[in-house]
Design a protein around this motif. Structure first.
Motif, PDB file in Angstrom:
ATOM      1  N   VAL A  69       0.866  -1.176   0.000  1.00 15.67           N
ATOM      2  CA  VAL A  69       0.000   0.000   0.000  1.00 15.67           C
ATOM      3  C   VAL A  69       0.905   1.229   0.000  1.00 15.67           C
ATOM      4  O   VAL A  69       1.692   1.429   0.927  1.00 15.67           O
ATOM      5  CB  VAL A  69      -0.932   0.037   1.221  1.00 15.67           C
ATOM      6  CG1 VAL A  69      -1.763   1.313   1.212  1.00 15.67           C
ATOM      7  CG2 VAL A  69      -1.843  -1.183   1.238  1.00 15.67           C
ATOM      8  N   GLU A  70       0.808   2.041  -1.041  1.00 19.17           N
ATOM      9  CA  GLU A  70       1.634   3.243  -1.176  1.00 19.17           C
ATOM     10  C   GLU A  70       0.814   4.462  -0.806  1.00 19.17           C
ATOM     11  O   GLU A  70      -0.244   4.714  -1.389  1.00 19.17           O
ATOM     12  CB  GLU A  70       2.158   3.370  -2.602  1.00 19.17           C
ATOM     13  CG  GLU A  70       3.050   4.583  -2.833  1.00 19.17           C
ATOM     14  CD  GLU A  70       3.519   4.683  -4.270  1.00 19.17           C
ATOM     15  OE1 GLU A  70       4.499   4.005  -4.631  1.00 19.17           O
ATOM     16  OE2 GLU A  70       2.877   5.439  -5.037  1.00 19.17           O
ATOM     17  N   LEU A  71       1.308   5.247   0.161  1.00 21.04           N
ATOM     18  CA  LEU A  71       0.608   6.430   0.649  1.00 21.04           C
ATOM     19  C   LEU A  71       1.328   7.690   0.197  1.00 21.04           C
ATOM     20  O   LEU A  71       2.550   7.816   0.369  1.00 21.04           O
ATOM     21  CB  LEU A  71       0.530   6.422   2.175  1.00 21.04           C
ATOM     22  CG  LEU A  71      -0.098   5.186   2.832  1.00 21.04           C
ATOM     23  CD1 LEU A  71       0.046   5.269   4.341  1.00 21.04           C
ATOM     24  CD2 LEU A  71      -1.549   5.043   2.442  1.00 21.04           C
ATOM     25  N   THR A  72       0.593   8.628  -0.378  1.00 22.48           N
ATOM     26  CA  THR A  72       1.139   9.923  -0.770  1.00 22.48           C
ATOM     27  C   THR A  72       0.178  11.024  -0.354  1.00 22.48           C
ATOM     28  O   THR A  72      -0.985  10.765  -0.051  1.00 22.48           O
ATOM     29  CB  THR A  72       1.376   9.992  -2.299  1.00 22.48           C
ATOM     30  OG1 THR A  72       0.133   9.695  -2.978  1.00 22.48           O
ATOM     31  CG2 THR A  72       2.435   9.006  -2.742  1.00 22.48           C
ATOM     32  N   GLY A  73       0.678  12.284  -0.377  1.00 23.01           N
ATOM     33  CA  GLY A  73      -0.155  13.392   0.060  1.00 23.01           C
ATOM     34  C   GLY A  73      -0.041  13.600   1.556  1.00 23.01           C
ATOM     35  O   GLY A  73      -1.017  13.413   2.282  1.00 23.01           O
ATOM     36  N   MET A  74       1.168  13.978   2.021  1.00 23.78           N
ATOM     37  CA  MET A  74       1.466  14.191   3.447  1.00 23.78           C
ATOM     38  C   MET A  74       1.019  12.999   4.300  1.00 23.78           C
ATOM     39  O   MET A  74       0.199  13.130   5.209  1.00 23.78           O
ATOM     40  CB  MET A  74       0.816  15.480   3.943  1.00 23.78           C
ATOM     41  CG  MET A  74       1.307  16.732   3.256  1.00 23.78           C
ATOM     42  SD  MET A  74       3.117  16.952   3.405  1.00 23.78           S
ATOM     43  CE  MET A  74       3.285  17.263   5.167  1.00 23.78           C
ATOM     44  N   PRO A  75       1.526  11.831   4.013  1.00 21.84           N
ATOM     45  CA  PRO A  75       1.094  10.634   4.762  1.00 21.84           C
ATOM     46  C   PRO A  75       1.667  10.602   6.171  1.00 21.84           C
ATOM     47  O   PRO A  75       2.695  11.229   6.465  1.00 21.84           O
ATOM     48  CB  PRO A  75       1.668   9.488   3.933  1.00 21.84           C
ATOM     49  CG  PRO A  75       2.895  10.059   3.302  1.00 21.84           C
ATOM     50  CD  PRO A  75       2.557  11.493   2.998  1.00 21.84           C
ATOM     51  N   LYS A  76       1.000   9.856   7.021  1.00 15.56           N
ATOM     52  CA  LYS A  76       1.517   9.558   8.355  1.00 15.56           C
ATOM     53  C   LYS A  76       1.037   8.167   8.748  1.00 15.56           C
ATOM     54  O   LYS A  76      -0.068   7.761   8.394  1.00 15.56           O
ATOM     55  CB  LYS A  76       1.068  10.598   9.388  1.00 15.56           C
ATOM     56  CG  LYS A  76      -0.428  10.741   9.559  1.00 15.56           C
ATOM     57  CD  LYS A  76      -0.740  11.827  10.585  1.00 15.56           C
ATOM     58  CE  LYS A  76      -2.249  12.017  10.743  1.00 15.56           C
ATOM     59  NZ  LYS A  76      -2.568  13.087  11.727  1.00 15.56           N
ATOM     60  N   VAL A  77       1.910   7.457   9.463  1.00 14.42           N
ATOM     61  CA  VAL A  77       1.609   6.080   9.847  1.00 14.42           C
ATOM     62  C   VAL A  77       1.889   5.910  11.329  1.00 14.42           C
ATOM     63  O   VAL A  77       2.950   6.300  11.820  1.00 14.42           O
ATOM     64  CB  VAL A  77       2.461   5.073   9.035  1.00 14.42           C
ATOM     65  CG1 VAL A  77       2.212   3.652   9.538  1.00 14.42           C
ATOM     66  CG2 VAL A  77       2.128   5.167   7.550  1.00 14.42           C
TER      67      VAL A  77
END
Length: 209
Positions: free
Chosen positions: A149-157
């Motif tokens: 799962v690729e997160l973009t757009g100021m991601p946070k985990v």
């Protein structure tokens, strides 16, 4: 093979009620002669991580509106989108799904947009409870081929108490199928620890003269 589910649900696009779509993919890693286990789904938490890998993998998609292109094997879902899958759970404002063509018509790729939230579990190598990886971003792409799962757009985990936050709009975070996180670009990590409680009755050290 025609997409029967798509043909049926396409008739319900104009209905204002919530739309439910279920897609299945054959599990090829298990021999066809292997018996399937019977599971009791009574009282199951839809946000849980119960595995359905015995036989078929089922992906459930809930949304307010849906449109389908059976020729391209593409579905677009909008409004309070929620996805429940043994491999991940996801919610967003909009979701575009691509299905495999031919005999294997399971989920190939899913693109989520707007207020994205995704949950994956990282198994404990010691056999304990899994660690939840909760990601948030404005855009996410799930690829079934490698399970990432690729997160973009100021991601946070967030993993447990620890929080990993992008500090640039160019930062990309990838959660793989085992729940491991890889970050490409500037980020900030907050490592948190709960304070230790002092034991009752422990003597207070006297100040030195």
């Amino acid at each position: 093979m025609k997409l029967i589910a798509f043909a049926i649900l396409a008739l319900a696009i104009t209905v204002a009620a919530q739309t439910e779509v279920v897609t299945t993919a054959a599990q090829t890693s298990k021999p066809a002669s292997s018996p399937k286990k019977k599971t009791d789904d009574t009282g199951k938490n839809p946000f849980g991580t119960e595995s359905k890998n015995e036989g078929l993998i089922t992906t459930e998609i809930y949304a307010d509106e849906a449109s389908f292109d059976s020729g391209k094997n593409v579905g677009v879902f909008t409004g309070h989108v929620k996805v429940f899958d043994p491999r991940f759970n996801l919610q967003s404002d909009k979701l575009t799904v691509y299905l495999h063509k031919g005999e294997e018509q399971g989920l190939e790729k899913a693109i989520a947009e707007g207020n994205v939230g995704v949950v994956r579990d990282r198994p404990d190598p010691n056999g304990g409870p899994p660690t939840h990886a909760v990601g948030r971003s404005e855009h996410a792409v799930y690829t079934a081929n490698d399970g990432s799962v690729e997160l973009t757009g100021m991601p946070k985990v967030q993993q447990g108490l620890n929080l990993h936050i992008a500090t640039s709009s160019e930062t990309v975070m990838v959660i793989n199928q085992d729940g491991h996180l890889n970050t490409h670009g500037p980020s900030r990590t907050e490592i948190r620890q709960e304070p230790k409680e002092e034991k009752a009755g422990s003597p207070t050290p006297s100040p030195k003269p």
